[in-house]
Structure formats: C-alpha cells, structure tokens
Design a protein around this motif. Structure first.
Motif, PDB file in Angstrom:
ATOM      1  N   ILE A  67       0.872  -1.165   0.000  1.00 27.62           N
ATOM      2  CA  ILE A  67       0.000   0.000   0.000  1.00 27.62           C
ATOM      3  C   ILE A  67       0.918   1.227   0.000  1.00 27.62           C
ATOM      4  CG2 ILE A  67      -1.960   1.136   1.099  1.00 27.62           C
ATOM      5  CD1 ILE A  67      -2.443  -1.802   0.215  1.00 27.62           C
ATOM      6  N   PRO A  68       1.166   1.818  -1.164  1.00 22.00           N
ATOM      7  CA  PRO A  68       2.199   2.857  -1.289  1.00 22.00           C
ATOM      8  C   PRO A  68       2.011   4.058  -0.366  1.00 22.00           C
ATOM      9  CG  PRO A  68       1.513   2.085  -3.454  1.00 22.00           C
ATOM     10  CD  PRO A  68       0.556   1.496  -2.475  1.00 22.00           C
ATOM     11  N   SER A  69       0.786   4.530  -0.181  1.00 22.70           N
ATOM     12  CA  SER A  69       0.566   5.763   0.584  1.00 22.70           C
ATOM     13  C   SER A  69       0.953   5.634   2.051  1.00 22.70           C
ATOM     14  CB  SER A  69      -0.896   6.203   0.477  1.00 22.70           C
ATOM     15  OG  SER A  69      -1.760   5.236   1.063  1.00 22.70           O
ATOM     16  N   ILE A  70       0.977   4.388   2.565  1.00 22.07           N
ATOM     17  CA  ILE A  70       1.368   4.183   3.963  1.00 22.07           C
ATOM     18  C   ILE A  70       2.658   3.367   4.079  1.00 22.07           C
ATOM     19  CG2 ILE A  70      -0.983   4.413   4.865  1.00 22.07           C
ATOM     20  CD1 ILE A  70      -1.167   1.356   4.956  1.00 22.07           C
ATOM     21  N   ASP A  71       3.193   2.944   2.919  1.00 20.09           N
ATOM     22  CA  ASP A  71       4.430   2.171   2.861  1.00 20.09           C
ATOM     23  C   ASP A  71       4.351   0.929   3.757  1.00 20.09           C
ATOM     24  OD1 ASP A  71       6.964   1.582   1.931  1.00 20.09           O
ATOM     25  OD2 ASP A  71       7.966   2.662   3.555  1.00 20.09           O
ATOM     26  N   THR A 132      -7.354   4.944   8.978  1.00 23.67           N
ATOM     27  CA  THR A 132      -6.933   5.501   7.697  1.00 23.67           C
ATOM     28  C   THR A 132      -6.131   4.488   6.873  1.00 23.67           C
ATOM     29  OG1 THR A 132      -5.030   6.494   8.828  1.00 23.67           O
ATOM     30  CG2 THR A 132      -6.949   7.908   8.454  1.00 23.67           C
ATOM     31  N   GLU A 133      -5.443   3.568   7.563  1.00 21.91           N
ATOM     32  CA  GLU A 133      -4.691   2.540   6.850  1.00 21.91           C
ATOM     33  C   GLU A 133      -5.622   1.462   6.296  1.00 21.91           C
ATOM     34  OE1 GLU A 133      -0.457   3.105   9.206  1.00 21.91           O
ATOM     35  OE2 GLU A 133      -1.524   1.204   9.405  1.00 21.91           O
ATOM     36  N   ALA A 136      -6.974   3.173   3.128  1.00 21.79           N
ATOM     37  CA  ALA A 136      -5.950   3.167   2.071  1.00 21.79           C
ATOM     38  C   ALA A 136      -5.826   1.785   1.445  1.00 21.79           C
ATOM     39  CB  ALA A 136      -4.608   3.617   2.652  1.00 21.79           C
ATOM     40  N   SER A 137      -5.892   0.742   2.274  1.00 18.90           N
ATOM     41  CA  SER A 137      -5.795  -0.636   1.781  1.00 18.90           C
ATOM     42  C   SER A 137      -6.969  -0.971   0.863  1.00 18.90           C
ATOM     43  CB  SER A 137      -5.756  -1.609   2.961  1.00 18.90           C
ATOM     44  OG  SER A 137      -4.628  -1.383   3.784  1.00 18.90           O
ATOM     45  N   VAL A 140      -6.560   0.655  -2.618  1.00 22.16           N
ATOM     46  CA  VAL A 140      -5.545  -0.005  -3.449  1.00 22.16           C
ATOM     47  C   VAL A 140      -6.062  -1.351  -3.958  1.00 22.16           C
ATOM     48  CG1 VAL A 140      -3.288  -1.140  -3.404  1.00 22.16           C
ATOM     49  CG2 VAL A 140      -3.554   1.142  -2.429  1.00 22.16           C
ATOM     50  N   LYS A 143      -8.251  -1.104  -7.016  1.00 27.83           N
ATOM     51  CA  LYS A 143      -7.490  -0.939  -8.255  1.00 27.83           C
ATOM     52  C   LYS A 143      -6.866  -2.258  -8.708  1.00 27.83           C
ATOM     53  CE  LYS A 143      -6.324   3.921  -7.428  1.00 27.83           C
ATOM     54  NZ  LYS A 143      -5.226   4.894  -7.148  1.00 27.83           N
ATOM     55  N   GLN A 167     -14.473   8.229  -0.513  1.00 31.42           N
ATOM     56  CA  GLN A 167     -13.250   8.484  -1.285  1.00 31.42           C
ATOM     57  C   GLN A 167     -13.255   7.729  -2.619  1.00 31.42           C
ATOM     58  OE1 GLN A 167      -9.595   8.268   1.055  1.00 31.42           O
ATOM     59  NE2 GLN A 167     -10.709   8.756   2.932  1.00 31.42           N
TER      60      GLN A 167
END
Length: 287
Positions: A67-71, A132-133, A136-137, A140, A143, A167
């Motif tokens: 998950i790039p936004s949270i690395d 928030t994680e 984000a997951s 992703v 997609k 979102q």
C-alpha cells in the motif's frame, strides 16, 4: 439486564499491568499518559486463527500487496473463482478470514471473495495501525482486484468501507455489521476503559489531529454518511458490548438509502456466524 457473552467479556478485559502503568503515567505526566494511550490505541492484538477459519485460509490464494501511501504491505485473500467479486473487511484485531461464514454463503450465491489482513493484523507485518490505513488498503485493492460488486465490513471495517465510499470506492451496495460511529465516542470509551481522565482523551484526539492534519470527526461514520448515495444495510446487536447499538441508529438516520436490522443476544462477534443474519445479507445483495 442483558447477559454478556464470553467473547464480549474477553474483549473488554485490559491486563492489570497496563491499567497500573496508565494511571501511574497520568499521575506524573499527562503528556506521557497521552503517548502511552495513543500507542495502545493503535496497537491491535493478533489472535490465533480458530479452526472454523482453516478452510478459507487453506483454500484461498494469498498475496502480499504494498500500500504505497502508507508504505506497508498487507496479506490478501482470493477465495472462490467467480468474476463477480465482493470485498470483505474485518474489524480491529480481526483478520481476513474472520468473516468466513458470510464468505461461504456469498460463494454459494455465485460470487468470489477478496479480503485482507489490515496492517499489523493477521499475517500482515507491523505493530501498529489505524482506520486511515484500512481505508488506504481498500482503495488499493479496488485498483488491483476490482471492480467489486459489493462490500461487507465488520466493526472498524464497516467504518472504513463507508469512508472508502466517500473516497470513491465504487460498489453497488454495502453491508456494515456492528459498526462504530463517532470517533470521539470511540476515544472516550477507550480512555474510560483504561481508567484515565477524559482530558487524556482530548489530548489523544489532538495528538492524532496534529499527526493527520484534519479533525478526527471527519471520519465518523454518521458524518461521512451524509454524502453517501450507495444503499447500505446496517446490522447491529442490542447486546453488543463493544459498540453500542445507538451507533447503528445514528448512522441509519444520516444515510440517504439504508436498511436497518437489529438482533438480540448475538453480541459483537457471534453475529458474524448467525444463519439469519447471513441469509439477510444474501437477500440484500441479491435484491
């Protein structure tokens, strides 16, 4: 007076050393007490996978996804092989196989399942996480594995789904089970269970708002629900001792298109395996 289930009692128990440490830090330094509480608040408990979930764990195709936004990297589960996919999202201290009874029913109805272990949950690495994680997951995974026909979430997972829809997660319908609502209430309950003063909760909220650069209330389910057009099925139990049933009623009152089901004597987790609940989820998705 309602009788608490064994799982409810277990979830509310906080080890005495933690309670003692929290009160000690509060006495010497509100700042240290806030930092301690914030760390606990973002540290899930990894439970051993129960036998009822072995089949889903064994039969699913599992991958690690960044998950790039949270690395952070999460473990994903592909269960079933239908092109019509449903996303399942577990709650705090849960795991991707926790909603297995619901998953099995949905597979019988011609769907396949995508689920995941949120950061620091299940087989995913790490020691800390926050809603928030989860969000984000979800975005992703849409997609990478989507589109999803529907999404089903339990507890924090339900909150995350509603926020993800805001979102731009695109699903036809959503189901949320035992979902929390107001972030301030969640923080206040957590602080009260630690035996700390309400002021520590206020300081902890300010800590997270400074970290994320926005009011935590922006993520409260009923607040987000005001702008949600997606049909949502809200399921909650009167005897849920982790998340008060008032959350379901408040979320329902703010959604534009929702259905509410209130059960009894199922608590916060037993509800996930209840045959009537699962049938109602199946009916809602098929209708």
């Amino acid at each position: 007076m309602s009788k608490k289930t064994k799982s409810d009692n277990q979830s509310l128990q906080i080890p005495k050393p933690i309670l003692i440490t929290a009160k000690f830090l509060q006495a010497i330094s509100p700042k240290l007490a806030t930092q301690f509480a914030a760390k606990l608040f973002t540290t899930p408990i990894k439970h051993k996978i129960p036998k009822r979930e072995f089949q889903m764990d064994k039969q699913s195709i599992q991958h690690d996804v960044l998950i790039p936004s949270i690395d952070k990297t999460i473990k994903t589960y592909q269960y079933g092989n239908s092109p019509k996919k449903i996303l399942l999202v577990h709650g705090w201290s849960g795991r991707g196989t926790q909603l297995v009874k619901i998953a099995d029913e949905l597979i019988e109805n011609g769907f396949s399942i995508i689920s995941f272990d949120a950061p620091a949950h299940g087989k995913s690495k790490g020691n800390s996480s926050i809603m928030t994680e989860f969000i984000a997951s979800i975005l992703v995974l849409e997609k990478q594995y989507g589109p999803f026909e529907f999404a089903v979430g339990h507890s924090l997972g339900g909150m995350a789904i509603i926020n993800a829809i805001k979102q731009n997660l695109n699903v036809k319908k959503a189901v949320i089970i035992g979902s929390g609502d107001l972030i301030q209430d969640i923080i206040s309950d957590f602080i009260r269970n630690l035996g700390l003063k309400p002021q520590i909760g206020d300081r902890m909220r300010e800590h997270f708002e400074k970290k994320f650069g926005e009011p935590m209330n922006n993520y409260s389910t009923s607040v987000v629900s005001k702008n949600i057009e997606t049909p949502v099925f809200i399921i909650h139990d009167n005897d849920d001792h982790d998340v008060n049933v008032k959350c379901a009623h408040n979320i329902h009152s703010h959604l534009k298109n929702s259905k509410l089901m209130i059960t009894n004597n199922l608590g916060h987790r037993k509800i996930l395996g209840n045959e009537k609940v699962i049938n109602e989820i199946s009916n809602f998705i098929r209708s």
